[in-house]
Motif scaffolding. Structure first.
Motif, mmCIF file in Angstrom:
data_model
loop_
_atom_site.group_PDB
_atom_site.id
_atom_site.type_symbol
_atom_site.label_atom_id
_atom_site.label_comp_id
_atom_site.label_asym_id
_atom_site.label_seq_id
_atom_site.Cartn_x
_atom_site.Cartn_y
_atom_site.Cartn_z
ATOM 1 N N UNK A 85 0.814 -1.213 0.000
ATOM 2 C CA UNK A 85 0.000 0.000 0.000
ATOM 3 C C UNK A 85 0.850 1.267 0.000
ATOM 4 N N UNK A 86 2.064 1.167 0.538
ATOM 5 C CA UNK A 86 2.920 2.348 0.626
ATOM 6 C C UNK A 86 3.761 2.549 -0.627
ATOM 7 N N UNK A 87 3.682 1.631 -1.586
ATOM 8 C CA UNK A 87 4.415 1.825 -2.824
ATOM 9 C C UNK A 87 3.856 3.054 -3.543
ATOM 10 N N UNK A 88 4.740 3.875 -4.122
ATOM 11 C CA UNK A 88 4.307 5.136 -4.742
ATOM 12 C C UNK A 88 3.275 4.907 -5.833
ATOM 13 N N UNK A 89 3.435 3.834 -6.626
ATOM 14 C CA UNK A 89 2.492 3.568 -7.705
ATOM 15 C C UNK A 89 1.115 3.214 -7.162
ATOM 16 N N UNK A 90 1.079 2.431 -6.094
ATOM 17 C CA UNK A 90 -0.206 2.066 -5.490
ATOM 18 C C UNK A 90 -0.864 3.296 -4.873
ATOM 19 N N UNK A 91 -0.078 4.142 -4.227
ATOM 20 C CA UNK A 91 -0.642 5.374 -3.664
ATOM 21 C C UNK A 91 -1.207 6.261 -4.772
ATOM 22 N N UNK A 92 -0.529 6.307 -5.911
ATOM 23 C CA UNK A 92 -1.036 7.100 -7.037
ATOM 24 C C UNK A 92 -2.359 6.524 -7.550
ATOM 25 N N UNK A 93 -2.438 5.199 -7.635
ATOM 26 C CA UNK A 93 -3.680 4.576 -8.089
ATOM 27 C C UNK A 93 -4.850 4.904 -7.172
ATOM 28 N N UNK A 94 -4.563 5.058 -5.890
ATOM 29 C CA UNK A 94 -5.627 5.362 -4.923
ATOM 30 C C UNK A 94 -6.314 6.682 -5.235
ATOM 31 N N UNK A 95 -5.659 7.551 -5.980
ATOM 32 C CA UNK A 95 -6.229 8.864 -6.297
ATOM 33 C C UNK A 95 -6.968 8.882 -7.635
ATOM 34 N N UNK A 96 -7.018 7.735 -8.328
ATOM 35 C CA UNK A 96 -7.619 7.691 -9.665
ATOM 36 C C UNK A 96 -9.022 7.082 -9.630
ATOM 37 N N UNK A 97 -9.888 7.489 -10.562
ATOM 38 C CA UNK A 97 -11.241 6.917 -10.617
ATOM 39 C C UNK A 97 -11.211 5.429 -10.971
ATOM 40 N N UNK A 104 -4.786 -5.920 -9.577
ATOM 41 C CA UNK A 104 -5.972 -6.141 -8.727
ATOM 42 C C UNK A 104 -6.647 -4.844 -8.305
ATOM 43 N N UNK A 105 -5.997 -3.709 -8.548
ATOM 44 C CA UNK A 105 -6.522 -2.434 -8.049
ATOM 45 C C UNK A 105 -7.741 -1.992 -8.860
ATOM 46 N N UNK A 106 -8.704 -1.431 -8.168
ATOM 47 C CA UNK A 106 -9.959 -1.013 -8.808
ATOM 48 C C UNK A 106 -9.759 0.088 -9.831
ATOM 49 N N UNK A 107 -8.688 0.873 -9.723
ATOM 50 C CA UNK A 107 -8.467 1.977 -10.653
ATOM 51 C C UNK A 107 -8.003 1.500 -12.025
ATOM 52 N N UNK A 108 -7.459 0.284 -12.091
ATOM 53 C CA UNK A 108 -6.939 -0.241 -13.358
ATOM 54 C C UNK A 108 -8.089 -0.816 -14.180
#
Length: 356
Positions: free
Chosen positions: A135-147, A227-231
């Motif tokens: 969760x603390x990976x920069x890419x995952x944190x960036x995905x958290x901000x995307x629709x 697995x991320x919902x933003x992808x």
């Protein structure tokens, strides 16, 4: 019991039964000379193998098959032939449900029994389980901000890197497409790369796409990202592992095959309406920003086209994510190998789960 190179001479002398680990059925259907068999089956097999292999793909593949290996002094074809002669059974990382149009022709083409190993997918919940640790990976944190469903994940592997000019066209194509993207960028062929990777990209690209996308040259937790919902889509080279991981989460594909089995894999997925290939020059395999943008927009932004690709990916997800079915293939392979101790050969028909 499984080998993909030369069979050990000790195994041969001691008469230990060996099995040949095979690539995708689409590759075998395309590349192995079809022996004589009934006209109806021949026509069906030839239709499955009519892969319209582009000239650039044949040119790239031929030297690797016929040139002498640096260590062994044998070509790929010579190693393949010798290995096949010493094996009693073929084992293929595939299944009838994955490629019904070509799977059934493989035993006839090879002249040996062939047993499906299944797809060996990671557990369906592995990406979501690992998401908490990443969760603390920069890419995952960036995905958290995307629709939700808005990001195309771009990863072309590291085995055969693109040339610098191809990386630039890919970058400009992503910019032109206008969709959000997360790009796992690898060092281009022949390039000297700075730590931040900025020298690999077109001048001003990162500034112009700030807010639209993220480029990283470091390690990425791919399963967590997929697995991320933003992808909502996957731009991939169509290596077998990448295909299985992307379709495990039902992502439609933008396909940019580079080498080996990736071309047949991409054409196979395109026929299944799982996604769209980037248009290439048939002679040299080059592509441009407009071809990239067109494919990305069709898969990610075009409502009607995207719905069709999402539906096609969902059908393949049913195959990949069926844990019970995939485990059953492994169990049946083990049973088949054990049967050698009873019958002494692999001449009996291999078990199959296709009707289970």
């Amino acid at each position: 019991m499984l080998i993909s190179n030369l069979t050990s001479s000790i195994d041969h002398l001691m008469k230990v039964p060996c099995a040949l680990l095979l690539p995708t059925a689409a590759v075998i259907a395309m590349s192995v000379q079809l022996p004589e068999h009934p006209a109806g089956a021949r026509a069906e097999a030839e239709a499955a193998a009519a892969d319209s292999v582009p000239p650039y793909e044949r040119k790239a593949l031929a030297p690797s098959l016929t040139s002498d290996g640096k260590a062994s002094g044998m070509s790929t074809i010579q190693r393949w032939t010798l290995t096949k002669e010493r094996c009693a059974l073929g084992v293929i990382r595939s299944c009838v449900e994955w490629e019904p149009e070509s799977f059934h022709v493989v035993p006839t083409r090879l002249g040996m029994p062939v047993v499906p190993l299944g797809l060996l997918p990671p557990p369906p919940d592995s990406g979501r389980r690992s998401a908490s640790t990443n969760r603390e990976h920069a890419a995952v944190r960036w995905l958290e901000t995307q629709p939700p469903g808005s990001v195309v994940y771009v990863a072309l592997g590291s085995e055969v890197p693109l040339r610098v000019e191809q990386v630039h066209e890919l970058a400009l194509g992503l910019e032109l497409a206008g969709t959000r993207f997360l790009w796992a960028l690898r060092k281009p062929s022949g390039a000297a790369v700075l730590d931040d990777g900025a020298d690999m990209l077109p001048p001003g690209f990162q500034e112009r796409t700030r807010g639209q996308g993220m480029v990283t040259t470091g390690w990425l937790p791919q399963m967590s990202i997929l697995a991320h919902a933003a992808v909502g889509g996957f731009l991939t080279h169509c290596g077998r592992n990448s295909l299985i991981e992307g379709l495990l989460f039902g992502h439609p594909l933008v396909m940019l095959p580079i080498f080996g089995d990736q071309g047949p894999n991409a054409r196979q997925m395109e026929r299944k309406k799982v996604g769209l290939q980037v248009v290439r020059d048939e002679n040299d395999g080059s592509f441009d920003r407009h071809g990239v943008a067109t494919a990305v927009q069709a898969v990610m932004l075009d409502g009607e086209a995207r719905r069709g690709f999402v539906a096609g990916a969902a059908k393949m997800q049913e195959v990949v994510a069926d844990t019970e079915r995939q485990e059953r293939y492994i169990d049946e392979l083990v049973q088949h190998l054990r049967s050698y101790t009873v019958h002494g050969d692999f001449t009996t028909a291999p078990p199959t789960s296709s009707s289970s």
